[in-house]
Structures are given as structure tokens and as C-alpha cells.
Design an enzyme around this catalytic site. Structure first.
Site, PDB file in Angstrom:
ATOM      1  N   CYS A   2       0.854  -1.178   0.000  1.00 46.63           N
ATOM      2  CA  CYS A   2       0.000   0.000   0.000  1.00 46.63           C
ATOM      3  C   CYS A   2       0.893   1.232   0.000  1.00 46.63           C
ATOM      4  CB  CYS A   2      -0.888   0.015   1.241  1.00 46.63           C
ATOM      5  SG  CYS A   2      -1.950  -1.452   1.387  1.00 46.63           S
ATOM      6  N   LEU A  60      -3.844  -1.503  -1.393  1.00 45.93           N
ATOM      7  CA  LEU A  60      -3.821  -2.721  -2.194  1.00 45.93           C
ATOM      8  C   LEU A  60      -4.432  -3.799  -1.313  1.00 45.93           C
ATOM      9  CD1 LEU A  60      -2.882  -4.188  -4.801  1.00 45.93           C
ATOM     10  CD2 LEU A  60      -0.799  -4.786  -3.563  1.00 45.93           C
ATOM     11  N   ASN A  84       1.327  -0.051   5.900  1.00 45.95           N
ATOM     12  CA  ASN A  84       1.731  -0.680   4.651  1.00 45.95           C
ATOM     13  C   ASN A  84       2.448  -1.967   4.984  1.00 45.95           C
ATOM     14  OD1 ASN A  84       2.677  -1.244   2.022  1.00 45.95           O
ATOM     15  ND2 ASN A  84       4.532  -0.042   2.366  1.00 45.95           N
ATOM     16  N   ARG A 336      19.554  -1.840 -13.511  1.00 45.37           N
ATOM     17  CA  ARG A 336      19.700  -2.997 -14.409  1.00 45.37           C
ATOM     18  C   ARG A 336      18.721  -4.113 -14.042  1.00 45.37           C
ATOM     19  NH1 ARG A 336      26.256  -4.002 -14.410  1.00 45.37           N
ATOM     20  NH2 ARG A 336      26.911  -2.174 -15.654  1.00 45.37           N
TER      21      ARG A 336
END
Length: 596
Positions: A2, A60, A84, A336
Site C-alpha cells: 500500500c 492494495l 503498509n 539494471r
């Protein structure tokens, strides 16, 4: 995952504060696309609230999607929490409370409220929690805030200070840009209180016996390797993270770490019920890459529903700007490795998967990076693993969390479980050290991460194919295809001229890039996150194959081969040749002689 956000002690009006709160919090909505929640606490001098506050949450929904919206509020309305992450032992915590508490929701994070009511704003409170979490708690009783970040920094968190005296707290840096003049990463394993004897200071709550301050130089642990103990501790950690009310899966690169996670998940699901939905696994790489081949082997062995995604060099390089915006760093190896993960997360979310288990952390715990072959003694080995763990919030945890959360997918990392760390980090480091060479007998030879490989080496009931269990370490940016790193270097060589690179020290005096690739990423980062405070949220220093600067002294050749690719350490089967040098060189044009 979240997104959480707060403005503490604001002089703005209620209407202006709400607008500011929503504006800043909306920049985190990719982390929590399912719902938004906002709470504004108005100033009320008669109640001891001198200035206004705002708390926001971008959700979420993983646990209790129907009723677990945040911010969470206590039964009396006095305590407000925006959290979160996940608290895996929340049921046990409810049972341990001195005063029974009836949850209003099925959210695991609601347990924070009664825990706070019992323990207060103390370092004892978060030490009882098992999981990954960052949270902001407001107590109306004394107009105070408590901010907490998990032990390793698995969940991201930043704190900033504005010119008008307000404090800003946010899951990601982008919510603070333009709002605060000073900001920094919130240190992992710490709490921050706005009232009390330690007000406005960071207090460490995570104090493991193997490194109480998470700094090197500690006495070496002496526990001997026991395969059953290590195996059972890791199995418990993985199973703990299978808690979910929504579809989930596993990331499967085909390397040791993710393969072990997948193997344990597959076994546990199989033991639950033969009718239980099969495990979904996901991998990504360039066409023909090492990871794609190895992951297919593991998936077939485990019987997962496997999803292998490929990307082209062009698709990867096209995403670089979006990746840097998402992960908020200019660190070369992080960019990367984040790019393929970022692309994969988008595919995973499109399938309706909201949570995945991943293998981050194993290389830091067990000395799995290839440069550990050069560790001169047990103390250096131990110190390096501690330093690596203490910096994970700026590297692999940041990469994994932000690259996946960019598309609303939550990653969970069982190798960084508090209880598992207590087992693995209390092992005598000589048990973990690599033993290889002509003078070492075959039976005494140990490759990287030997202890965790051996713990799961059960031929009578194998967890993995032997070829995978004993496969050489591949760093994610290498394993997706060796051409990926080389392609990024080629782009930088074309875009960054020698003239531009020659000014690097003046252009970027802090963390001066030593390669054109690094210079290119730094320019992109500065466009999105300008200012000195932003550039100082990113670590610097020389590194080989993801080492700290300490390890650069382990081998004379490292000074010229300081590249984060695992091939730079000189022990990889596909290592760069002896002529490889990492730093970009500026070729001076020949000086023309004046005519006589």
C-alpha cells in the site's frame, strides 16, 4: 503493498490541508489502486491539538478485501493508523493481549491498535510483530504520532521536513518532492515519536543478538550447521507468507533462492488438498536467457502453472525512464535488475495476481555473491553480510518492492523473516565460507550458499533437481540474459560524450559517477528528483558484483573491475576476461603541433 502518507503539525486550513493531503498521496496510488482513505485532524486548542494533521492511505487489498480499508480507527475514535505491509503473526498477537480486543475488520494490520494500547510508543511494540511493515499512528489522547519501519526496510519509507515546520512521512520519495526542503530515508528497524522523552529522534527497536546495532565488528557467532534446523526455519518462514485472501504466485528465476521458495510453496499447497488451485510461477528474460531455461526446469519438476515472459533489448531500454521514476534511485545495478522485474510485474498484474513470494535476501544472509569467494577470513565474511543486510533497504528491497508495487503487486521475502534471520545469522560464519580450489578435496569443497543448499539436499525426497540446487549464482540483471547489461552500456556510450563525462566531478560532486552508464542514469534521476536532498537518498561508493566498499580490498584486481555484474568478480563461468576494466575512460584527442 500500500501507500501511506502523513502531514504532521500543519498550519493549513482544513480545506487546504485536505487538498494537499490528497495531492501528495495520489502520487502513491500505483502502490494501492484498490481504494483511497483520508483523515484530517483539525486543530483544537481546547483539546490540546495545537496544529492540524492529515493521514492518507492508498490500499492494495490483500487481506480482507471487503472491509479492511484504511486508515484504521480504534473503537473510541482516538487512535488512527495507516499501515503498509503484512503482519503475519497477527492472530497470535491478538491472543497475547492482556485486554481482549474485538477487531472491526479482518485486516492483519488492525492488531497495531491494541498492541499500541498495551505497550505505548515503545521499542517493545514493533519487536513483537513478525512481517514487513511501515505504519503511521496518531493518538488523539496526547496529540502524538508514532512512525515505525520494519527491521530490514522491506517496505519503503521516507521522512521530510518543510520550511513551515510540518513533518511529512511517505512510502515513496515522489510525494515529498516540492513539499520538503530536507528529507531522507526513514531508517529501518527504528521508531519516531513526536512526544515523550525521545521526541523527534529515531530510536532503534530492532536489536538482533548477532548484531545489536546492525554494524560490523561483532563477536563471531558459534552455532554449528544443522541441516534440519535451517530447513525447518526457512519452511516456516515461507509458509507464514502464504497468507492471502486474493490470488498469488511466486517469482521463479530458476536460481537457488526463488526455486527453494517455490518448492516449499508447492509442497505445502499439495499437502493442503489435491483439489487446491495449483501454484502459479513467473519468470522473465531475454530470449534464450539462463533464467528462462532454469525456471522451466524447476516449474516442470514442481508442477507449477508456469508463465515465462520474454522482453527485447529495445523494450527494456525504452522502459528505463519509467523504471527510474518508479524505483527512485540512480544506482546502476538496481536499475539494471529493476527493469525486467518492472516489465514482469505489469504482466503479472494483468493476470489478476496481487501478491508474489520472492527470493531476495539470501545472498546477503549466506554470502552468496560471487565476490565472497575472495573473503579473507570469517570476521570479514561476517562483517560484510551484516553491512549488506543493513543496506538492503537501499538496494534489493527497494528494487523488489518498488518495481513490483509500480503495478500494484505485493512482493514478500521469506529469507528476511526475523526468526529465520536469528537462525541463519547465528551460524558460525566459517560454515558459510566458500572453499574451492586445487588444494581443497572434493568432499571439503563448498560453493556459495553451501549451507542452505545442503539443508535442502534431501535425495530421498528432493525439493529441487540437483542441477538447480547446485547451480552457480546468477545476479538477476545477468540471469535475464548477459546481453542486457552490455546493451545498457552501449546506449550510454552513444548518449554520453567524452566531453560530458569529463565534467562528471563538477556536474555531480556527490556520488560522482565513474561510468557513462552511471552518468546517464544520474541525469535521468535528476530530471525527476532534483536537489541535494534527493541525490543523498541514494548510496554511493565502489562496488564489485554488488559488494560494499570493504570487499574492494579483498583482491587487488577488484579496484579495476568495479562493476555490479556478477561476471566482474572473476570467478563466474562466464566472467569478463582479464583485460576488463569497469570505469569509463575519456580518450583525449591528440594535441596538434603548431606550425613553425
Amino acid at each position: 503493498m500500500c501507500g501511506i502518507f502523513a502531514i504532521i503539525a500543519s498550519s493549513l486550513t482544513e480545506a487546504d490541508l485536505r487538498r494537499e493531503l490528497i495531492s501528495c498521496s495520489s502520487k502513491l496510488r500505483h502502490r494501492g489502486p484498490d481504494w483511497s482513505g483520508y483523515k484530517v485532524i483539525e486543530a483544537d486548542p481546547n483539546m490540546g491539538i495545537a496544529l492540524a494533521h492529515g493521514i492518507a492511505h492508498e490500499r492494495l487489498a490483500i487481506m480482507d478485501p471487503e472491509s479492511g480499508s484504511q486508515p484504521l480507527v480504534s473503537h473510541d475514535g482516538a487512535i488512527i493508523v495507516a499501515a503498509n505491509g503484512e503482519i503475519y503473526n497477527y492472530k497470535e498477537l491478538y491472543e497475547s493481549l492482556e485486554q481482549p480486543y474485538k477487531p472491526k475488520t479482518g485486516s492483519d494490520c488492525e492488531v497495531i491498535i491494541p498492541l499500541y494500547q498495551q505497550h505505548g510508543a515503545t521499542i517493545d511494540m514493533p519487536s513483537r510483530m513478525r512481517g514487513m511493515f511501515s505504519f503511521i499512528l496518531y493518538d488523539r489522547h496526547n496529540d502524538s504520532f508514532l512512525v515505525v519501519r520494519d527491521h530490514i526496510g522491506i517496505t519503503p519509507l521516507y521522512i521530510g521536513w518543510s520550511n513551515n515546520g510540518s513533518i511529512y512521512v511517505a512510502s515513496e520519495l515522489k510525494s515529498l518532492i516540492g513539499e520538503c526542503n530536507k528529507f531522507q530515508q526513514f531508517p529501518p528497524g527504528h521508531i519516531f515519536c513526536t512526544k515523550g522523552p525521545m521526541a523527534n529522534t529515531f530510536q532503534r527497536w530492532y536489536k538482533p543478538n548477532w548484531a545489536p546495532d546492525m554494524t560490523p565488528g561483532v563477536p563471531l557467532p558459534t552455532e554449528k550447521f544443522q541441516a534440519d534446523t535451517l530447513r525447518q526455519a526457512f519452511e516456516k518462514s515461507v509458509i507464514r507468507r502464504m497468507m492471502s485472501d486474493v490470488p498469488w504466485g511466486v517469482l521463479l528465476s530458476g536460481g537457488l533462492d526463488s526455486s527453494l521458495v517455490a518448492a516449499i510453496c508447492a509442497r505445502h499447497i499439495g499437502r493442503r488438498s489435491t483439489s487446491f488451485p495449483k501454484l502459479h510461477s513467473f519468470t522473465i528474460g531475454l530470449d534464450g536467457s539462463p533464467d528462462l531455461k532454469a525456471a522451466k526446469t524447476v516449474a516442470e519438476f514442481l508442477g507449477t502453472i508456469h508463465h515465462a515472459y520474454t522482453y527485447t533489448l529495445q523494450e527494456g531500454s525504452d522502459a528505463i525512464h519509467d523504471v527510474i521514476r518508479a524505483i527512485e534511485t540512480y544506482d546502476v545495478t538496481t536499475i539494471r535488475a529493476s527493469t525486467p522485474m518492472y516489465l514482469m510485474a505489469r504482466k503479472i498484474k494483468a493476470m489478476g495476481i496481487k501478491m508474489v513470494l520472492s527470493g531476495e535476501g539470501a545472498d546477503e544472509v549466506f554470502g552468496g555473491y560471487l565476490y565472497f569467494y575472495k573473503a579473507p577470513n570469517a570476521q570479514e565474511f561476517m562483517d560484510e553480510t551484516i553491512d549488506k543486510l543493513s543496506r538492503l533497504h537501499m538496494y534489493d528491497c527497494l528494487r523488489c518492492n518498488k518495481a513490483m508495487s509500480a503495478w500494484g503487486v505485493e512482493p514478500r521475502v521469506p529469507f528476511l523473516d526475523v526468526d529465520f534471520l536469528n537462525v541463519a545469522m547465528n551460524l558460525d560464519p566459517t560454515e558459510k565460507m566458500i572453499r574451492k580450489g586445487p588444494e581443497i578435496s572434493k568432499e571439503n569443497t563448498r560453493i556459495e550458499k553451501w549451507v542452505i543448499r545442503k539443508a535442502f539436499d534431501t535425495p530421498e525426497d528432493p525439493y529441487l533437481p540437483e542441477s538447480v540446487l547446485w547451480r552457480q549464482k546468477e545476479q538477476f540483471s545477468d540471469g535475464v540474459g548477459y546481453g542486457w547489461v552490455d546493451h545498457l552500456k552501449d546506449i550510454a556510450e552513444r548518449e554520453i560524450s567524452d566531453q560530458m563525462f569529463s565534467t562528471a566531478k563538477n556536474r555531480f560532486p556527490h556520488n560522482t559517477p565513474t561510468t557513462k552508464e552511471g552518468y546517464r542514469y544520474r541525469m535521468i534521476f535528476e530530471e525527476m528528483f532534483p536537489g541535494e536532498a534527493a541525490e543523498k537518498t541514494v548510496p554511493g561508493g565502489k562496488s564489485i558484483a554488488c559488494s560494499t566498499e570493504r570487499a574492494m580490498n579483498w583482491d587487488a584486481s577488484f579496484s579495476l573491475r568495479a562493476d555490479p555484474s556478477g561476471r566482474a568478480a572473476g570467478v563466474h563461468d562466464s566472467a569478463y576476461d582479464v583485460s576488463f576494466e569497469a570505469d569509463s575512460k575519456v580518450v583525449e584527442p591528440p594535441i596538434k603541433k603548431a606550425k613553425a
